[in-house]
Design an enzyme around this catalytic site. Structure first.
Site, mmCIF file in Angstrom:
data_model
loop_
_atom_site.group_PDB
_atom_site.id
_atom_site.type_symbol
_atom_site.label_atom_id
_atom_site.label_comp_id
_atom_site.label_asym_id
_atom_site.label_seq_id
_atom_site.Cartn_x
_atom_site.Cartn_y
_atom_site.Cartn_z
ATOM 1 N N ALA A 140 -14.607 -8.673 12.906
ATOM 2 C CA ALA A 140 -14.043 -8.462 11.563
ATOM 3 C C ALA A 140 -13.602 -9.803 10.998
ATOM 4 O O ALA A 140 -12.569 -10.342 11.395
ATOM 5 C CB ALA A 140 -12.867 -7.494 11.637
ATOM 6 N N PRO A 144 -12.049 -9.092 1.220
ATOM 7 C CA PRO A 144 -12.527 -8.924 -0.162
ATOM 8 C C PRO A 144 -12.653 -10.258 -0.909
ATOM 9 O O PRO A 144 -13.567 -10.437 -1.695
ATOM 10 C CB PRO A 144 -11.443 -8.038 -0.784
ATOM 11 N N ASP A 268 -23.187 -20.724 16.755
ATOM 12 C CA ASP A 268 -24.345 -21.443 17.284
ATOM 13 C C ASP A 268 -25.199 -20.540 18.156
ATOM 14 O O ASP A 268 -26.395 -20.736 18.290
ATOM 15 C CB ASP A 268 -23.898 -22.679 18.090
ATOM 16 N N GLY A 370 -49.631 -2.621 -2.302
ATOM 17 C CA GLY A 370 -49.718 -1.828 -3.530
ATOM 18 C C GLY A 370 -48.966 -0.515 -3.423
ATOM 19 O O GLY A 370 -47.835 -0.487 -2.940
ATOM 20 N N GLU A 394 -23.858 -12.968 8.904
ATOM 21 C CA GLU A 394 -23.772 -14.087 9.853
ATOM 22 C C GLU A 394 -24.043 -15.422 9.137
ATOM 23 O O GLU A 394 -24.660 -16.322 9.665
ATOM 24 C CB GLU A 394 -24.751 -13.861 11.005
ATOM 25 N N THR A 396 -24.768 -16.555 4.884
ATOM 26 C CA THR A 396 -25.907 -16.430 3.976
ATOM 27 C C THR A 396 -26.854 -17.605 4.184
ATOM 28 O O THR A 396 -26.486 -18.618 4.780
ATOM 29 C CB THR A 396 -25.440 -16.461 2.502
#
Lengths: 417, 364
Positions: A140, A144, A268, A370, A394, A396
Site C-alpha cells: 500500500a 489520493p 529494482d 479488424g 509499479e 508509470t
C-alpha cells in the site's frame, strides 16, 4: 561467456506453468473478466497446493528455500530465483494477467519484508504462506494525492511510547490484492507512512499491518479497464495500532534518505517482474495474430527487403522485434539481481520498454485483427485492456524514464525533476 | 545458463578494439570523411588487431575459431570509432568469411591464407545492385553455365575497394538461386566504374562494377558446382550490420549526453530538461535492447540454434530503426550545432541511415 541458453530448470518451470496457464486460466478468463471481483478460487487453491509441494512459500526469490542437498557440484550453480520468477510471471500472465495477480503466497509485500526486514521479521511475516490456507499480501503505497510522487505521502506513523505501538493514520488507494490480503485471507499489507512529515523522504518507512488489525479497513473496490480478476482497493487507516516491531528498517529519522532509498531498491527487483507480466500479455496477443494469419494462409516472410514486404509483414515483424528486445532487457535485469549486481538502470529500462511494448503490441494486434480484434468472442480485446496497466503500476512509463535518465546522466532528483 | 559477460579473450580483444577506435579511428574520422580517403596506415593498424585472423582456424592459416559473437563484439567496438573505417578494415571479411562458411575444402585451403597475411589487401565482394528494392535473394546479375565455365553478366554497386581488388566474391543468380563466385580482380570483362558518391561513409571507397561475359571456371563457384546455401552468409551480414549500428548509435548517444550535460539553457543544463532527458533515456534503452538482440542472434548462430537466421534478421531490422532514431535525436539534442559539420553527429546520422541499404557490406 555470453550465453542466452535458458537454464534447464527454468525450461521445466515454463512447461509446468504453461499447463496451468492453458488449463486453469484461459478457460475462465472471459468469465472472470465479465464478473468483476469474482475470485478464482480454483486457481488459488491449486497454486497454493502446488507451490507448497514445490517447497516454496513465497514468490520473493530471496526467501525461496535453497535445496538442502550438500552436493558440491550443485552449490556452484549460479542463482536463478529471480529468473525463475520471471518465467513464472511471464507464463502466468500469458494465461491471464488478472488471475496471475490473484496468485497466493508472498508477492510485493513479501518482497519488501524480504528486502528490508530483520531475520526475525522475515520469520514472523513470511512463514504464514506455507500454512493450510492460501494467504495473500499487498503493498500500500499510493495515496489520493500521491501517485508516482511517493515522497508526497501523508499517511503518518506515530509511536505511542507508553504501549510501544505505532499509530497509523491515512488513506491508501490502488492497493493491488488488498482485499485478498486483509479480508479474504489472514495476510498482511506493507504500508508506506511518514514518521515526520517535515522530514520529507527521509521520514518515510514501511510498516507491516496484519489482517484483522483494528483501524485498518478496506473501504472501496475499484472497477477497472482490465485485470478485473484482481482486486484493487482503497484502505483507510484510522488510529490503527501495530506493534513496534512491525516497522521495516530503522525507527529513527536521520538526515539521510537511506531508509527511503532502501525502500525504493525494492523496485529494482519488482519492476522487471512487472515487465515480465507485460511480456506475457504481449506474447499472448502476438501469438493470437500469428495464429489467425496462419489460419488465413498468410505467411510472414522473414529476411526479405522491407521494400518488398506487405504492411502486415512489417507490423508483425516489428512486434516480434520489440517483444524480444524487451524480453532480453528483462532477463538481463533479473540475471543481475540474481548475481547481486546493481541493476537499477536496466531494471527501469526493462519496465519502460516492456510497459510500452505490451501496450503497443496489444493495441496494434486489435487493429490488425479488424473486427476479430474488437470482438469479445476472443480474448484479444481483453489483453488490450489488461496490458495497459503495465505502463502504469509499479511506476508509470514516465517515472521509469525519469529513473533511467537520472541514472545515465548521473543526476540526483533535485537536478532532474 | 544466461550470462552477459564476455570471455577473458573476448574482453582483451574488446579492450584492444576500444583503444584503436578511440585513439586512432575517431581522431581521423572527420578528416577522412571530408577528404574521402581512409589513411592506409589507419587500415593497417586495424588489420593488425587480427580480428579476422582470430576467427580463422589454423588449417587455413588463422589462429582461432570462427565466432559470430566475437565478431559482433569487435564490429560494435570498431563502429563506435567510425563506420567508414570499420567497413574498410573489415572489407577482406567479405571475401574470406563466405569461403569459410560455404566454400569447399579446396577453396578454403587455396583462397583464405593469402588474404589473412600480415598486410591488409583488397579482397572484396560485389552484391548490391542499383534497384530500389534490391533483394540479395533475387539478383539481376546472372550466372550462366557454358561448358566447364561460368559466364557472369550484370551490374553491381557499392563494391568496396573494387579498383584495387586482387579478387572478388561476386554474387549472381544461377538458375533462380543466389550463388557466390570467386573472380580474380583482373578478369576479362570486369570493368570498375567511377568512385561512388553516397549520403554517408564518404571515406569508404565504393565503386560500381560492370560484368560483361566475365568467364570463370565452374570450380570457382562457392563450394563448386554443387553450390551452397545463402542463409548463413545472409545471417552474417545481418548480425555484422546490427552490431555496427549499435556502435554508431552508442557513439551518438554518448556525444549527446556529454553535450547536454555541458550546454546551458534557461539557467540549467540542457540535460536537466525532461524533453531532452527522456529522449536520452529512450535512446539508451533501445541501444541496450538492440545490443542484446544482436548478441543473442550471434550466439544462436554460433550454437547452430533453430531460428538463428530469423533472429539475425530481427536483430538487423530492429537495429536499422534504432540507429536512425538515435542518431537523429543526437542531432536534435545538439540543435543548430548538431547540423554543423564541426560536430560528428551529423556524420553519424548520415551513416546511420545507410544501414537500411548496406546488406552485404559487412560480415562477421
Amino acid at each position: 561467456m555470453i550465453s542466452f541458453e535458458m537454464p534447464k530448470p527454468l525450461v521445466q518451470t515454463r512447461t509446468v506453468v504453461e499447463t496451468v496457464a492453458k488449463n486453469m486460466m484461459r478457460p475462465v478468463s472471459r468469465q472472470l473478466d465479465e464478473n468483476e471481483h469474482e475470485i478464482p478460487w480454483a486457481y488459488i487453491e491449486f497454486m497454493h497446493t502446488a507451490t507448497k509441494a514445490l517447497g516454496s512459500s513465497s514468490m520473493a526469490p530471496d526467501e525461496a528455500p535453497q535445496k538442502k542437498k550438500e552436493d558440491p557440484e550443485k552449490k556452484k550453480r549460479p542463482p536463478i530465483n529471480y529468473q525463475r520468477l520471471m518465467i513464472m510471471v511471464e507464463t502466468l500472465s500469458w494465461g491471464d494477467a488478472g488471475i496471475y495477480l490473484c496468485t497466493p503466497g508472498g508477492m510485493l509485500g513479501a518482497a519488501a519484508v524480504s528486502a528490508a526486514g530483520t531475520p526475525e521479521q522475515k520469520k514472523r511475516f513470511l512463514s504464514r504462506f506455507t500454512g493450510k490456507e492460501p494467504i495473500f499480501d499487498a503493498m500500500a503505497m499510493t495515496e489520493p494525492q500521491a501517485g508516482s510522487d511517493t515522497s508526497a505521502i501523508r499517511t503518518t506513523a506515530v509511536l505511542d511510547e507508553k504501549t510501544n505501538e505505532w499509530i497509523l493514520n491515512g488513506e491508501k488507494i490502488f492497493v493491488t490484492a488488498g482485499n485478498k490480503a486483509l479480508v479474504d485471507s489472514k495476510g498482511f499489507i506493507v504500508v508506506w507512512a511518514s514518521l515526520d512529515l517535515e522530514a520529507g523522504r527521509s521520514g518515510i518507512r514501511s510498516f507491516v499491518i496484519e489482517a484483522g488489525t483494528p483501524g485498518c479497513k478496506v473501504t472501496k473496490m475499484e472497477e477497472k479497464l482490465g485485470i478485473r480478476a484482481s482486486d484493487t482497493v482503497s484502505i483507510v487507516l484510522q488510529d490503527c495500532r501495530i506493534p513496534f516491531e512491525n516497522i521495516l528498517g530503522s525507527p529513527t529519522v536521520e538526515k539521510s534518505t537511506k531508509g527511503y532509498k532502501g525502500a525504493m531498491q525494492t523496485f529494482d527487483a519488482t519492476r522487471p517482474i512487472v515487465a515480465a507480466s507485460a511480456l506475457g500479455v504481449a506474447r499472448a496477443a502476438l501469438e493470437f495474430v500469428q495464429e489467425k494469419l496462419a489460419e488465413a494462409g498468410k505467411e510472414i516472410r522473414y529476411g526479405i527487403p522491407r521494400q518488398k514486404m506487405t504492411h502486415l509483414e512489417r507490423e508483425v515483424i516489428e512486434m516480434e522485434i520489440q517483444l524480444r528486445q524487451a524480453w532480453l532487457l528483462t532477463v538481463k535485469a533479473l540475471w543481475m539481481a540474481d548475481n547481486k549486481q546493481s541493476n537499477a538502470l536496466i531494471a527501469s529500462m526493462s519496465k519502460v520498454k516492456a510497459g510500452k511494448v505490451a501496450t503497443v503490441i496489444t493495441q496494434k494486434a486489435v487493429e490488425l485483427m479488424g473486427p476479430l480484434g474488437y470482438s469479445r468472442d476472443f480474448l484479444l480485446e481483453k489483453w488490450f485492456r489488461d496490458a495497459k496497466i503495465n505502463d502504469i503500476f509499479e511506476g508509470t512509463g514516465q517515472i521509469n524514464l525519469l529513473v533511467v535518465a537520472r541514472n545515465i546522466l548521473g543526476y540526483r532528483g533535485s537536478q532532474l525533476r | 545458463m544466461y550470462s552477459f559477460t564476455p570471455t577473458e579473450e573476448q574482453q582483451m580483444l574488446l579492450d584492444a578494439v576500444k583503444r584503436y577506435a578511440e585513439g586512432d579511428i575517431r581522431p581521423a574520422s572527420r578528416e577522412a570523411e571530408e577528404s574521402t580517403e581512409l589513411p592506409p596506415e589507419l587500415i593497417e593498424k586495424g588489420w593488425e588487431l587480427g580480428i579476422l585472423q582470430a576467427s580463422i582456424p589454423e588449417a587455413y592459416a588463422g589462429f582461432g575459431d570462427y565466432s559470430v559473437l566475437t565478431g559482433a563484439l569487435a564490429a560494435e567496438g570498431l563502429a563506435y570509432g567510425d563506420l567508414a573505417a570499420t567497413l574498410g578494415v573489415m572489407t577482406p571479411n567479405l571475401f574470406v568469411l563466405p569461403i569459410l562458411l560455404a566454400g569447399s575444402e579446396e577453396q578454403k585451403k587455396s583462397f583464405i591464407p593469402p588474404v589473412i597475411e600480415m598486410e591488409w589487401k583488397a579482397y572484396t565482394a560485389a552484391l548490391i545492385e542499383p534497384t530500389f528494392d534490391f533483394d540479395p535473394q533475387a539478383l539481376e546479375t546472372k550466372a550462366t553455365q557454358k561448358g566447364k565455365d561460368i559466364l557472369l553478366n550484370g551490374e553491381k554497386i557499392y563494391v568496396p575497394y573494387a579498383s584495387e581488388a586482387q579478387a572478388l566474391l561476386v554474387y549472381a543468380d544461377l538458375d533462380g538461386k543466389t550463388q557466390g563466385f570467386i573472380v580474380p580482380g583482373d578478369a576479362e570483362g570486369l570493368s570498375v566504374g567511377e568512385r561512388q558518391k553516397t549520403l554517408g561513409i564518404h571515406a569508404c571507397p565504393l565503386y560500381s562494377l560492370k560484368l560483361e561475359d566475365v568467364k570463370i571456371p565452374a570450380g570457382n563457384q562457392l563450394n563448386g558446382p554443387d553450390g551452397h546455401s545463402m542463409e548463413g552468409i545472409l545471417a552474417s551480414w545481418h548480425v555484422a550490420l546490427a552490431a555496427m549500428a549499435v556502435g554508431v548509435a552508442q557513439a551518438a548517444y554518448e556525444y549527446a549526453i556529454d553535450y547536454a550535460k555541458d550546454r546551458e539553457v534557461f539557467g540549467v543544463k540542457v540535460a536537466q530538461k525532461q524533453a531532452i532527458a527522456f529522449m536520452l533515456a529512450e535512446m539508451g534503452t533501445d541501444i541496450e535492447a538492440t545490443r542484446l538482440l544482436t548478441w543473442e542472434a550471434a550466439w544462436m548462430l554460433d550454437e547452430g540454434k533453430e531460428e538463428a537466421y530469423k533472429h539475425a534478421f530481427l536483430a538487423y531490422s530492429g537495429a536499422v530503426d534504432m540507429v536512425m532514431m538515435v542518431t537523429d535525436r543526437a542531432v536534435q539534442i545538439l540543435g543548430g550545432h548538431g547540423y554543423i559539420r564541426e560536430h560528428p553527429v551529423e556524420l553519424w546520422m548520415r551513416n546511420g541511415r545507410g544501414f537500411a541499404a548496406f546488406t552485404g557490406l559487412a560480415m562477421v
